[in-house]
Motif scaffolding. Structure first.
Motif, PDB file in Angstrom:
ATOM      1  N   THR A  26      29.543  -7.306 -27.152  1.00 31.37           N
ATOM      2  CA  THR A  26      30.460  -6.389 -26.924  1.00 31.37           C
ATOM      3  C   THR A  26      30.350  -5.230 -27.659  1.00 31.37           C
ATOM      4  O   THR A  26      30.675  -4.829 -28.858  1.00 31.37           O
ATOM      5  CB  THR A  26      31.755  -7.143 -27.508  1.00 31.37           C
ATOM      6  OG1 THR A  26      32.061  -7.278 -28.718  1.00 31.37           O
ATOM      7  CG2 THR A  26      32.251  -8.486 -26.577  1.00 31.37           C
ATOM      8  N   TYR A  27      31.073  -4.043 -27.271  1.00 29.18           N
ATOM      9  CA  TYR A  27      31.274  -2.969 -27.810  1.00 29.18           C
ATOM     10  C   TYR A  27      32.966  -2.184 -28.081  1.00 29.18           C
ATOM     11  O   TYR A  27      33.568  -2.410 -27.096  1.00 29.18           O
ATOM     12  CB  TYR A  27      30.020  -1.478 -26.606  1.00 29.18           C
ATOM     13  CG  TYR A  27      29.411  -2.137 -26.463  1.00 29.18           C
ATOM     14  CD1 TYR A  27      28.220  -1.068 -27.664  1.00 29.18           C
ATOM     15  CD2 TYR A  27      28.477  -2.611 -25.564  1.00 29.18           C
ATOM     16  CE1 TYR A  27      27.020  -1.840 -27.617  1.00 29.18           C
ATOM     17  CE2 TYR A  27      27.048  -2.450 -25.353  1.00 29.18           C
ATOM     18  CZ  TYR A  27      26.534  -2.072 -26.472  1.00 29.18           C
ATOM     19  OH  TYR A  27      24.916  -2.862 -26.849  1.00 29.18           O
ATOM     20  N   GLN A  28      33.352  -2.043 -29.139  1.00 31.01           N
ATOM     21  CA  GLN A  28      34.241  -0.974 -28.614  1.00 31.01           C
ATOM     22  C   GLN A  28      34.309   0.260 -29.324  1.00 31.01           C
ATOM     23  O   GLN A  28      34.147   0.827 -30.028  1.00 31.01           O
ATOM     24  CB  GLN A  28      34.679  -1.742 -30.541  1.00 31.01           C
ATOM     25  CG  GLN A  28      36.206  -1.644 -30.525  1.00 31.01           C
ATOM     26  CD  GLN A  28      37.057  -2.589 -32.012  1.00 31.01           C
ATOM     27  OE1 GLN A  28      35.908  -2.442 -32.713  1.00 31.01           O
ATOM     28  NE2 GLN A  28      38.519  -1.871 -31.877  1.00 31.01           N
ATOM     29  N   VAL A  29      35.502   1.214 -28.182  1.00 33.75           N
ATOM     30  CA  VAL A  29      35.761   2.176 -27.891  1.00 33.75           C
ATOM     31  C   VAL A  29      36.797   3.047 -28.725  1.00 33.75           C
ATOM     32  O   VAL A  29      37.958   2.181 -28.444  1.00 33.75           O
ATOM     33  CB  VAL A  29      35.372   2.657 -26.420  1.00 33.75           C
ATOM     34  CG1 VAL A  29      35.519   4.351 -26.695  1.00 33.75           C
ATOM     35  CG2 VAL A  29      34.415   1.866 -25.383  1.00 33.75           C
ATOM     36  N   THR A  30      36.664   3.935 -29.611  1.00 30.57           N
ATOM     37  CA  THR A  30      37.160   4.275 -30.107  1.00 30.57           C
ATOM     38  C   THR A  30      37.232   5.533 -30.239  1.00 30.57           C
ATOM     39  O   THR A  30      36.322   6.196 -30.527  1.00 30.57           O
ATOM     40  CB  THR A  30      37.585   4.168 -32.251  1.00 30.57           C
ATOM     41  OG1 THR A  30      36.135   4.224 -32.638  1.00 30.57           O
ATOM     42  CG2 THR A  30      37.535   2.195 -32.569  1.00 30.57           C
ATOM     43  N   ASP A  31      38.165   6.231 -30.540  1.00 35.74           N
ATOM     44  CA  ASP A  31      38.594   7.864 -29.919  1.00 35.74           C
ATOM     45  C   ASP A  31      39.044   8.068 -31.815  1.00 35.74           C
ATOM     46  O   ASP A  31      40.093   7.506 -31.874  1.00 35.74           O
ATOM     47  CB  ASP A  31      40.376   7.956 -29.497  1.00 35.74           C
ATOM     48  CG  ASP A  31      39.920   7.826 -27.871  1.00 35.74           C
ATOM     49  OD1 ASP A  31      38.818   8.299 -27.365  1.00 35.74           O
ATOM     50  OD2 ASP A  31      40.713   7.669 -27.100  1.00 35.74           O
TER      51      ASP A  31
END
Length: 77
Positions: free
Chosen positions: A55-60
């Motif tokens: 799983t990849y977590q995209v954060t700004d």
């Protein structure tokens, strides 16, 4: 469970009922069925085991001072 005499009697009855010519074909078909059952069981076991999921977590990233927007670092001064 069964003694040798009971198994011998059972084999004699099978030979009389089916005939000696059909026994090799019957044994061949039983072997094929056992192989198919074994392969299907193995396939079901591999389906049931979950594969590791990535799983990849995209954060700004917050915008740094002096940049105009998405935190790319290519802002104007």
């Amino acid at each position: 469970m069964f003694g040798i005499s009971e198994i011998a009697i059972l084999l004699i009855v099978v030979i009389v009922l089916l005939g000696a010519k059909k026994l090799p074909e019957l044994a061949r078909n039983a072997g094929k069925a056992a192989r198919i059952l074994k392969s299907e069981t193995k396939a079901m076991k591999t389906e049931d085991t979950p594969e590791p999921q990535v799983t990849y977590q995209v954060t700004d990233a917050p915008a740094s001072p002096g940049t105009t927007g998405g935190g790319t670092g290519a802002g104007t001064k």
